[in-house]
Design an enzyme around this catalytic site. Structure first.
Site, PDB file in Angstrom:
ATOM      1  N   HIS A  70       0.838  -1.205   0.000  1.00 17.07           N
ATOM      2  CA  HIS A  70       0.000   0.000   0.000  1.00 17.07           C
ATOM      3  C   HIS A  70       0.870   1.251   0.000  1.00 17.07           C
ATOM      4  CE1 HIS A  70      -3.233  -2.769   1.203  1.00 17.07           C
ATOM      5  NE2 HIS A  70      -4.050  -1.847   0.715  1.00 17.07           N
ATOM      6  N   LYS A  89      -0.729   5.032   4.595  1.00 17.77           N
ATOM      7  CA  LYS A  89      -1.617   4.100   5.310  1.00 17.77           C
ATOM      8  C   LYS A  89      -1.244   4.017   6.788  1.00 17.77           C
ATOM      9  CE  LYS A  89      -3.883  -0.368   4.864  1.00 17.77           C
ATOM     10  NZ  LYS A  89      -5.183   0.244   5.176  1.00 17.77           N
TER      11      LYS A  89
HETATM   12  N1  LIG Z   1     -12.900  -1.144   3.063  1.00 18.24           N
HETATM   13  C1  LIG Z   1     -12.364  -0.686   1.936  1.00 18.24           C
HETATM   14  O1  LIG Z   1     -12.737  -1.086   0.817  1.00 18.24           O
HETATM   15  C2  LIG Z   1     -11.316   0.372   2.018  1.00 18.24           C
HETATM   16  C3  LIG Z   1     -10.940   0.856   3.231  1.00 18.24           C
HETATM   17  N2  LIG Z   1     -10.084   1.898   3.322  1.00 18.24           N
HETATM   18  C4  LIG Z   1      -9.859   2.425   4.664  1.00 18.24           C
HETATM   19  O2  LIG Z   1     -10.541   3.679   4.762  1.00 18.24           O
HETATM   20  C5  LIG Z   1      -9.867   4.504   5.694  1.00 18.24           C
HETATM   21  C6  LIG Z   1      -9.652   5.888   5.090  1.00 18.24           C
HETATM   22  O3  LIG Z   1      -8.783   5.809   4.015  1.00 18.24           O
HETATM   23  P1  LIG Z   1      -8.337   7.129   3.194  1.00 18.24           P
HETATM   24  O4  LIG Z   1      -9.512   7.838   2.655  1.00 18.24           O
HETATM   25  O5  LIG Z   1      -7.267   6.677   2.289  1.00 18.24           O
HETATM   26  O6  LIG Z   1      -7.693   8.007   4.392  1.00 18.24           O
HETATM   27  P2  LIG Z   1      -7.400   9.575   4.421  1.00 18.24           P
HETATM   28  O7  LIG Z   1      -6.326   9.776   5.436  1.00 18.24           O
HETATM   29  O8  LIG Z   1      -7.191  10.098   3.050  1.00 18.24           O
HETATM   30  O9  LIG Z   1      -8.750  10.208   4.984  1.00 18.24           O
HETATM   31  C7  LIG Z   1      -9.157  10.039   6.322  1.00 18.24           C
HETATM   32  C8  LIG Z   1     -10.249  11.047   6.609  1.00 18.24           C
HETATM   33  O10 LIG Z   1     -10.744  10.789   7.927  1.00 18.24           O
HETATM   34  C9  LIG Z   1     -10.966  12.042   8.543  1.00 18.24           C
HETATM   35  N3  LIG Z   1     -11.043  11.946   9.996  1.00 18.24           N
HETATM   36  C10 LIG Z   1     -10.058  12.091  10.920  1.00 18.24           C
HETATM   37  N4  LIG Z   1     -10.565  11.956  12.168  1.00 18.24           N
HETATM   38  C11 LIG Z   1     -11.895  11.725  12.006  1.00 18.24           C
HETATM   39  C12 LIG Z   1     -12.963  11.529  12.909  1.00 18.24           C
HETATM   40  N5  LIG Z   1     -12.763  11.564  14.227  1.00 18.24           N
HETATM   41  N6  LIG Z   1     -14.221  11.300  12.409  1.00 18.24           N
HETATM   42  C13 LIG Z   1     -14.415  11.292  11.081  1.00 18.24           C
HETATM   43  N7  LIG Z   1     -13.437  11.487  10.165  1.00 18.24           N
HETATM   44  C14 LIG Z   1     -12.197  11.702  10.633  1.00 18.24           C
HETATM   45  C15 LIG Z   1      -9.813  12.894   8.052  1.00 18.24           C
HETATM   46  O11 LIG Z   1     -10.144  14.256   8.288  1.00 18.24           O
HETATM   47  P3  LIG Z   1      -9.036  15.416   8.256  1.00 18.24           P
HETATM   48  O12 LIG Z   1      -8.677  15.542   6.827  1.00 18.24           O
HETATM   49  O13 LIG Z   1      -9.794  16.585   8.802  1.00 18.24           O
HETATM   50  O14 LIG Z   1      -7.925  14.930   9.147  1.00 18.24           O
HETATM   51  C16 LIG Z   1      -9.802  12.514   6.586  1.00 18.24           C
HETATM   52  O15 LIG Z   1     -10.777  13.259   5.887  1.00 18.24           O
HETATM   53  C17 LIG Z   1      -8.608   3.739   6.103  1.00 18.24           C
HETATM   54  O16 LIG Z   1      -8.870   3.064   7.309  1.00 18.24           O
HETATM   55  C18 LIG Z   1      -8.423   2.729   4.984  1.00 18.24           C
HETATM   56  O17 LIG Z   1      -7.744   1.565   5.398  1.00 18.24           O
HETATM   57  C19 LIG Z   1      -9.538   2.480   2.223  1.00 18.24           C
HETATM   58  C20 LIG Z   1      -9.841   2.013   0.991  1.00 18.24           C
HETATM   59  C21 LIG Z   1     -10.752   0.911   0.777  1.00 18.24           C
HETATM   60  O1  LIG Z   2      -5.779   2.190   3.233  1.00 19.27           O
HETATM   61  C1  LIG Z   2      -6.032   1.860   2.056  1.00 19.27           C
HETATM   62  O2  LIG Z   2      -5.726   2.573   1.089  1.00 19.27           O
HETATM   63  C2  LIG Z   2      -6.751   0.606   1.827  1.00 19.27           C
HETATM   64  N1  LIG Z   2      -7.229  -0.024   2.871  1.00 19.27           N
HETATM   65  C3  LIG Z   2      -7.985  -1.217   2.874  1.00 19.27           C
HETATM   66  C4  LIG Z   2      -7.291  -2.273   3.683  1.00 19.27           C
HETATM   67  O3  LIG Z   2      -6.721  -1.959   4.742  1.00 19.27           O
HETATM   68  O4  LIG Z   2      -7.331  -3.437   3.292  1.00 19.27           O
HETATM   69  C5  LIG Z   2      -8.443  -1.642   1.509  1.00 19.27           C
HETATM   70  C6  LIG Z   2      -7.557  -1.274   0.360  1.00 19.27           C
HETATM   71  O5  LIG Z   2      -6.571  -2.241   0.202  1.00 19.27           O
HETATM   72  C7  LIG Z   2      -6.977   0.122   0.458  1.00 19.27           C
END
Ligand SMILES: NC(=O)C1=CN([C@@H]2O[C@H](COP(=O)(O)OP(=O)(O)OC[C@H]3O[C@@H](n4cnc5c(N)ncnc54)[C@H](OP(=O)(O)O)[C@@H]3O)[C@@H](O)[C@H]2O)C=CC1
Ligand SMILES: O=C(O)C1=N[C@H](C(=O)O)C[C@H](O)C1
Length: 248
Positions: free
Chosen positions: A135, A139
């Site tokens: 990744h 992350k």
């Molecule tokens: N299940 C799936 O298919 C997938 C899961 N993921 C997971 O999704 C999550 C987010 O990934 P990604 O978008 O890349 O991360 P980013 O770091 O790009 O975004 C995280 C966001 O969460 C916000 N945030 C921080 N604290 C809080 C809070 N207390 N309540 C709500 N929001 C908050 C941040 O806000 P601010 O900008 O203000 O700090 C930011 O907007 C990760 O855990 C990742 O592993 C990712 C891709 C696919």
């Molecule tokens: O953090 C990410 O970017 C992603 N998180 C998910 C995970 O922890 O498996 C899904 C995807 O691989 C991207």
């Protein structure tokens, strides 16, 4: 549907695009700046929430949604030690939660075949197995949630491996040498890689590699909007795999 987005980072912004394309409305966006100001009343007019935020906020976001009687799709990873507690709470208040480590169709097919492959190889003790995930460097959690789901699929179909161990590869990180009963998940953090997962079976004479490569985050984002549509009107605690027919 009126959707509340918890998290508006890399994933949240793509989810907004797909939700609007499918005719939904983004009712409220929650991030680190306004999270502490959000009350149950702010969620009252919404139909569903989608959370792609940070691991440490996942539990309290689910609790808030249960209190507001708002179904929530939980895409955030790295909070799974709380699954039993939040499941019990969700069922006790007749709430609605769907969670998943990966919402892309491709990875859910991968999960399904991963279990079949583990079952097929299980009698052949010449093969050792390991999981590798790559990744982007931003992350927060390791191993990835997807790698944990893959590892669970292997552990449930193996009579040799009983637990997974994680080795984060990089400067200053301790190298983990797995014991015979331990399934190694090797994590790499490289540039802007969206998500690559490989299962490797090796014997002295050959190697089998089973790999999924995400080209972008679009598959995860679209899958989460489809999950929200699926969850709307349902009560219970679900995993994303329950959305797919091939798992039934
Ligand atoms: N299940 C799936 O298919 C997938 C899961 N993921 C997971 O999704 C999550 C987010 O990934 P990604 O978008 O890349 O991360 P980013 O770091 O790009 O975004 C995280 C966001 O969460 C916000 N945030 C921080 N604290 C809080 C809070 N207390 N309540 C709500 N929001 C908050 C941040 O806000 P601010 O900008 O203000 O700090 C930011 O907007 C990760 O855990 C990742 O592993 C990712 C891709 C696919
Ligand atoms: O953090 C990410 O970017 C992603 N998180 C998910 C995970 O922890 O498996 C899904 C995807 O691989 C991207």
């Amino acid at each position: 549907m009126k959707i509340v987005l918890f998290g508006y980072g890399k994933m949240g912004q793509i989810i907004e695009k797909f939700a609007q394309k499918r005719g939904h409305e983004i009712h409220l966006i929650v991030n680190s700046e306004n999270r502490n100001l959000i009350r149950v009343a702010d969620l009252e007019d919404a139909d569903v929430a989608i959370d792609f935020g940070v691991p440490q906020a996942a539990l309290s976001n689910m609790e808030l949604c249960l209190e507001a009687n708002l179904p929530i799709v939980m895409g955030t990873t790295g909070w799974y030690e709380h699954i039993d507690a939040i499941k019990a709470k969700c069922l006790s208040v007749e709430g609605s939660i769907l969670y998943g480590s990966n919402f892309s169709i491709g990875v859910n097919i991968f999960f399904h075949i991963n279990k079949m492959l583990a079952k097929a190889i299980q009698p052949y003790k010449a093969y050792d197995v390991q999981v590798e995930e790559i990744h982007h460097i931003h992350k927060l959690d390791a191993p990835s949630g997807t790698a944990i789901t893959i590892a669970e699929g292997i552990l449930n179909n193996s009579d040799v491996k009983t637990a997974w161990v994680n080795s984060l590869v990089g400067e200053g990180e301790e190298e983990i040498i797995p014991k015979a009963n331990e399934l190694l998940i090797e994590s790499h953090r490289i540039e802007e890689v969206p998500g690559t997962h490989t299962v490797v079976y090796s014997s002295e004479v050959d190697q089998i590699e089973f790999k999924h490569t995400a080209h972008s985050r679009d598959g995860f984002a679209l899958g989460s909007v489809i999950a929200a549509e699926w969850l709307f009107g349902k009560q219970g605690f679900y995993q994303v795999t329950e959305m797919f027919d091939f798992n039934r």
